[in-house]
Each structure stands twice: as structure tokens, then as C-alpha cells.
Design a protein around this motif. Sequence first.
Motif, short mmCIF file in Angstrom:
data_model
loop_
_atom_site.label_atom_id
_atom_site.label_comp_id
_atom_site.label_asym_id
_atom_site.label_seq_id
_atom_site.Cartn_x
_atom_site.Cartn_y
_atom_site.Cartn_z
N VAL A 228 0.81 -1.07 0.03
CA VAL A 228 -0.06 -0.02 -0.15
C VAL A 228 0.93 1.25 0.06
CG1 VAL A 228 -1.77 1.29 1.27
CG2 VAL A 228 -1.71 -1.10 1.26
N THR A 229 0.65 2.07 -0.80
CA THR A 229 1.23 3.57 -0.82
C THR A 229 0.53 4.51 -0.15
OG1 THR A 229 0.09 4.22 -2.85
CG2 THR A 229 2.21 2.82 -3.21
N GLN A 230 1.14 5.64 0.33
CA GLN A 230 0.56 6.74 0.89
C GLN A 230 -0.44 7.47 0.11
OE1 GLN A 230 3.98 6.00 0.77
NE2 GLN A 230 4.95 6.55 2.53
N GLU A 231 -0.33 7.38 -1.04
CA GLU A 231 -1.04 8.06 -2.16
C GLU A 231 -2.20 7.26 -2.17
OE1 GLU A 231 2.71 9.41 -3.12
OE2 GLU A 231 2.02 7.54 -2.94
N GLU A 232 -2.25 5.95 -2.28
CA GLU A 232 -3.52 5.28 -2.07
C GLU A 232 -4.34 5.31 -0.92
OE1 GLU A 232 -2.18 1.27 -4.66
OE2 GLU A 232 -1.62 1.38 -2.77
N PHE A 234 -4.36 7.77 0.80
CA PHE A 234 -5.27 9.36 0.61
C PHE A 234 -6.55 9.28 -0.10
CE2 PHE A 234 -5.83 13.34 -1.26
CZ PHE A 234 -5.94 14.21 -0.10
N VAL A 235 -6.41 8.22 -1.28
CA VAL A 235 -7.41 8.23 -1.98
C VAL A 235 -8.57 7.56 -1.25
CG1 VAL A 235 -8.37 6.92 -4.15
CG2 VAL A 235 -6.35 8.42 -4.15
N MET A 236 -8.15 6.56 -0.59
CA MET A 236 -9.11 5.64 0.40
C MET A 236 -9.66 6.85 1.19
SD MET A 236 -9.36 2.74 -0.74
CE MET A 236 -9.78 1.43 0.36
N LYS A 237 -9.18 7.62 1.86
CA LYS A 237 -9.35 8.53 2.86
C LYS A 237 -10.80 9.41 2.04
CE LYS A 237 -7.98 12.53 3.62
NZ LYS A 237 -8.09 14.03 3.23
N GLU A 238 -10.40 9.98 1.07
CA GLU A 238 -11.30 10.62 0.23
C GLU A 238 -12.61 9.94 0.04
OE1 GLU A 238 -11.18 14.14 -0.71
OE2 GLU A 238 -9.45 13.65 0.96
N HIS A 252 -4.25 -4.57 6.56
CA HIS A 252 -2.93 -5.07 6.76
C HIS A 252 -2.05 -5.26 5.49
CE1 HIS A 252 -3.90 -5.87 11.23
NE2 HIS A 252 -5.23 -6.23 10.36
N TYR A 253 -0.76 -4.94 5.64
CA TYR A 253 0.25 -5.01 4.51
C TYR A 253 1.56 -5.13 4.86
CZ TYR A 253 0.20 -0.32 6.39
OH TYR A 253 -0.02 1.01 6.91
N LYS A 254 2.41 -5.53 3.89
CA LYS A 254 3.79 -5.69 3.88
C LYS A 254 4.14 -4.28 4.04
CE LYS A 254 4.57 -10.48 2.42
NZ LYS A 254 5.30 -11.40 1.52
N HIS A 255 5.16 -3.91 4.97
CA HIS A 255 5.54 -2.30 5.14
C HIS A 255 5.76 -1.76 3.84
CE1 HIS A 255 6.75 1.37 7.12
NE2 HIS A 255 5.85 0.90 7.65
N PHE A 256 5.60 -0.61 3.55
CA PHE A 256 6.00 -0.01 2.32
C PHE A 256 7.63 -0.14 2.35
CE2 PHE A 256 2.77 3.31 3.81
CZ PHE A 256 1.49 2.59 3.44
N GLY A 257 8.25 -0.28 0.92
CA GLY A 257 9.68 -0.58 1.32
C GLY A 257 10.30 0.09 -0.02
N LEU A 274 3.76 10.93 4.62
CA LEU A 274 2.49 11.23 5.31
C LEU A 274 2.24 12.48 5.60
CD1 LEU A 274 2.32 7.77 7.65
CD2 LEU A 274 0.80 8.45 5.68
N LEU A 275 3.47 13.13 6.25
CA LEU A 275 3.17 14.37 6.47
C LEU A 275 2.78 15.53 5.25
CD1 LEU A 275 5.95 14.98 9.15
CD2 LEU A 275 3.38 15.13 9.46
N GLU A 276 3.65 14.91 4.24
CA GLU A 276 3.19 15.89 2.95
C GLU A 276 1.78 15.80 2.54
OE1 GLU A 276 6.20 14.62 -0.05
OE2 GLU A 276 7.77 15.21 1.39
#
Length: 328
Positions: A228-232, A234-238, A252-257, A274-276
Amino acid sequence: MPSLLEMPDLVMNLILSKSDFRSILVLRKVCRDLRNFIDDAEPDLQIRSMEILTVPSKQNNPEISVFFVTKYREHHHILYRKHKSGCQEVCGKRRILMKNSDYLETFFEDMNWIFKHQKSILKFFGFNLTSQLSEVLEVLKKHPMKMTHLRVTADKSQIFEILHSTSPEFLKIAELYFVRPGEVSIQELEDLKCWKSLEEFYTENLVILGSVMNLGHFSKALVTILQVTQEELFVMKEKFLNSPKFQKFVVHYKHFGEEGISDWGRDIHEFRKLLEIFGAPNVDGGRYGKKKWYFRIPNSEDVLCFSFCRQHSEFIRLPLSSIPERAI
């Protein structure tokens, strides 16, 4: 006084209409003529929920338990037990010994009849598809049942066969517990006829290959995604902010790497992203703790809470009154 078989058909049908499915099941075993009459009458069993469980062997007497709830919310339990003389069937306080009968054959004969005659929609159907019960799959394929909520433990191929055998317009909740770890592509899920009509989706021991954004139509879900990416997120949040039916989503996911980045360096990199994207968290749990963001849901008194940690994220709809003071 006339026997049951000597009564007019109208009276017999009236008796059947007033009998619960367990009584009808017992009547079928009185004699062949009565069984034939009941099968020709095809009464609606009107079962509300049904769950099948296997019990580990006790002194070489394995058991299968079937729990039912009728439309009048009456609870029934039928137990099929292997006996040295045949099959012992226990219905409440009633014990029946069917000599020279195999308990599995008796169980499957009853299930085949029940599945065939259950015309109304099951609110819940659950079972563990162990080796003993693998034939249940064939019964389900032969007599697909209308159900709202399915809970099943089986291997991947069996679970997908079951999902393909259910009436897609009625199934709203799917709880899928895979006996062995496995993977599935988003495409395989989207090929299911019930996929778009499902409202709640829960899996265990299954990794989904594809984008989490394809899972944003559920009101509730618990899933594992490969990445899972941060951008994804954010889209889910919207999506959830604009979904009036949304309640809770846990991924759950294997951590972004990224190749060549240490765990410590990856944490810094990801948190900066994430802050950005999300801004500063309302609650910061530290390096390994949960970080939380709160967002007001438009035209609602509720709030969307987004929680992030190294191995899973959670979106949940909460009433504004439950949010810490000054959190938003």
C-alpha cells in the motif's frame, strides 16, 4: 383415530405448515410413504440461520453439530454421532439410534433435503469445510441457497467455488477464513458475481495482489494487501469521506519499502511522505505507535479517523462527541 398416513392431504399439509423443520425432518424418517408425501409437498423450512461444525473424535465417535435458528427465533441443535451400531442422532433431549446407518451418509442426506427445501433467504450460513464435510460443497452447488451472510473456513479453491455457487443478489457479508496462507489477484475477486453487491468483506490468511483502491466500496472490511502506498491511502480517505454507508476499513500490509533503505531510514522517509499528504497527525504515537488523523465528514456529525502504523492502517467512522477535545 386415523394415523398420519390416513389423514386427508389437506390436513397433512396443514400439519406440515404448522411444524418446524426439525419436526418435519423427524417425520420423514418414520416411514417411506410419509417421506414421499413430505418430499412431494415441498414445505418451506423457513430457517433463519444455520451453522455446521465438526467435533474432534471422542473415543472414535466423531460428531457433526448443526445449529439452526427458525424465523420465530427458536434455536435448534442436531448432532450426528458415529455409534458402534450405526448413527446416533440427537435432537434436543431426543436420541435416535439408526442401526446400520453411517453418520456421514445420514448427515448428507439431511443436508441435501434441507438445502433443496430452504426457499426463504438465510440470514446467516457458516461452516468449516473439513475433509469430513467436503461433500457439503457438492450439495451447495447442486442446491444453491439464498443467503445474506456467509462465514466459511476452507481452502482457496473451495471458497471460490462456494462464492460462485451463492445467489449474488442476496449475499451482503462474506467472512472468508483460508486454512492455508494464499494469494489472490484483485481480478479474481472482481470476477465474482457477488463482488459489487457485497457490503462487508473479511479475510484471514489471504494476501490480495493489487491496489487497495479497488476495495473502497465496502461499508466494513478487514483485508491484507501485498503493498500500500501513501497516495493510495489518501485516495481511500477521500472515498470514505464521501460514502454515507462507510463504517470501518482495516488493511494489513507488508510495510512500504524501497530497496537499499534501512528500517530506520524507511520509517523517516514514509513518515515524511505521510506528513506531506495528510498533514501533521492529531495524535502521534511515536516511532512504532499509531498516528491518528481526524477529518470532519461533510454534512454529518461524524468524523473519519485514520490510523497508521508500520503494518496496518485503519479508517473508522466515529461520532464527533467521541473525539478527544481540541483534536480537530
